[in-house]
Design an enzyme around this catalytic site. Structure first.
Site, PDB file in Angstrom:
ATOM      1  N   GLY A 144      35.707  45.427  32.138  1.00  0.00           N
ATOM      2  CA  GLY A 144      36.492  45.948  33.376  1.00  0.00           C
ATOM      3  C   GLY A 144      37.288  47.254  33.290  1.00  0.00           C
ATOM      4  CG  ASP A 145      40.556  48.462  35.641  1.00  0.00           C
ATOM      5  OD1 ASP A 145      40.121  47.307  35.605  1.00  0.00           O
ATOM      6  OD2 ASP A 145      41.391  49.000  35.944  1.00  0.00           O
TER       7      ASP A 145
ATOM      8  CB  THR B 200      46.883  45.790  38.029  1.00  0.00           C
ATOM      9  OG1 THR B 200      46.332  44.561  38.527  1.00  0.00           O
ATOM     10  CG2 THR B 200      47.643  46.381  38.953  1.00  0.00           C
ATOM     11  N   GLY B 201      43.731  45.509  39.482  1.00  0.00           N
ATOM     12  CA  GLY B 201      43.212  45.210  40.817  1.00  0.00           C
ATOM     13  C   GLY B 201      41.758  45.279  40.373  1.00  0.00           C
TER      14      GLY B 201
ATOM     15  N   GLY C 251      38.513  46.141  39.183  1.00  0.00           N
ATOM     16  CA  GLY C 251      38.217  46.774  37.986  1.00  0.00           C
ATOM     17  C   GLY C 251      37.073  47.898  38.554  1.00  0.00           C
TER      18      GLY C 251
ATOM     19  NE  ARG D 109      34.582  43.022  35.606  1.00  0.00           N
ATOM     20  CZ  ARG D 109      35.979  43.132  35.712  1.00  0.00           C
ATOM     21  NH1 ARG D 109      36.600  42.624  34.636  1.00  0.00           N
ATOM     22  NH2 ARG D 109      36.189  43.803  36.658  1.00  0.00           N
TER      23      ARG D 109
ATOM     24  CB  THR E 186      45.221  43.695  34.892  1.00  0.00           C
ATOM     25  OG1 THR E 186      44.113  43.407  35.194  1.00  0.00           O
ATOM     26  CG2 THR E 186      45.656  44.728  33.770  1.00  0.00           C
TER      27      THR E 186
HETATM   28  N1  GLY Z   1      41.608  45.297  36.656  1.00  0.00           N
HETATM   29  C1  GLY Z   1      41.000  44.389  35.854  1.00  0.00           C
HETATM   30  C2  GLY Z   1      39.731  44.125  35.561  1.00  0.00           C
HETATM   31  O1  GLY Z   1      38.980  44.316  36.740  1.00  0.00           O
HETATM   32  O2  GLY Z   1      38.957  43.419  35.076  1.00  0.00           O
END
Ligand code: GLY
Length: 278
Positions: free
Chosen positions: A180-181, A200-201, A203, A178, A150
């Site tokens: 993510g966050d 970041t990390g 999600g 999928r 990210t």
């Molecule tokens: N932090 C980005 C994701 O998990 O997609």
């Protein structure tokens, strides 16, 4: 006071990647964002993140990692504290700059989040360039090729507006479909009167905690940006066992950075000074 912070992704950055290359990527992003600051905080964060999307070193846009089926699916989001305006896209397969599509979703105002083919259709109708699915997949990194996860930026502009932008290829080897966050307002990004935050990390951990909304709550409770960033990363680990990083700017323009991963490249610039990771 103006403050702009960028990050290149929480993860491991010690596997044969040149520190100088990472730093010049961050500097290009800071320079692009600072040049756009005349258009306000939102313009600055979008310009900064687009520069990181264009740099194949980072897991977003051009440098995104492949999913478990070998494809690329990109998520991005933007938010302005003024009016709590938000735009996001998920699972895009045919643009190198999903953050620009997310901004158009925000400006359009009908919806907060568009996914997949619908997001591509909207981008084409809005006049945004699409890179082509084959081109994006040809450029993608192998699952083992991601140093970080990210990219993102937060900004307080001289008028006091606060904004955030985020973009990602997601976790390496993720299941197709999928999300993510980084596509989810409140989880991977949030901006409100107390400040702006970008995650970041892992999600799924940020989604469970509504991590960036939670960071803004910590600011609202009286913490400054460095304390809120550290507090959020502690909560992420303690409450949901998650690892990651966050950048936060508060209403006074103070920058905050924290991560629990081995590394997270970042840089910030204000009217008065500048700093970067390490
Ligand atoms: N932090 C980005 C994701 O998990 O997609």
């Amino acid at each position: 006071m103006a403050t702009l912070i960028v990050h290149g992704g929480a993860g491991r950055w010690d596997r044969g990647i040149s520190r100088a290359e990472v730093d010049s990527g961050l500097e290009r992003a800071i320079a692009a964002g600072w040049r756009a600051l005349g258009g306000g905080a939102l313009a600055a964060v979008v310009a900064a993140v687009a520069a990181l999307e264009d740099d194949p070193l980072f897991n977003a846009g051009t440098g995104a990692v492949r999913n478990s089926a070998g494809g690329v699916e990109l998520d991005a989001g933007v938010m302005s504290a003024t009016g709590l305006r938000v735009g996001a896209v998920a699972g895009m397969t045919d643009t190198t700059n999903p953050v620009r599509v997310a901004r158009s979703v925000l400006e359009d105002g009908r919806h907060a989040l568009l996914a997949g083919a619908g997001a591509s259709h909207f981008a084409a109708e809005t006049g945004l360039p699409l890179a082509g699915h084959e081109r994006l997949e040809a450029m993608a990194r192998p699952v083992s090729g991601a140093a970080g996860d990210t990219v993102g930026a937060v900004c307080r502009d001289p008028a006091g507006d606060l904004a955030v932008a985020v973009s990602t290829g997601g976790t390496p080897g993720k299941l197709p479909g999928r999300i993510g966050d980084s596509a989810l307002c409140g989880a991977g990004f949030y901006a409100d009167t107390p400040g702006a935050a970008c995650a970041t990390g892992q999600g799924e951990a940020f989604i469970r905690l509504a991590g960036c909304r939670r960071a803004i709550e910590l600011l609202a409770a009286g913490m400054d940006a460095p304390t809120a960033a550290r507090g959020l990363i502690e909560e992420l680990r303690e409450r949901v066992g998650g690892e990651g990083g966050i950048i936060v700017v508060d209403a006074a323009g103070r920058p905050g950075v924290a991560h629990s991963t081995p590394a997270m490249p970042w840089a910030w610039r204000t009217d008065r000074d500048a700093a970067r990771w390490g």
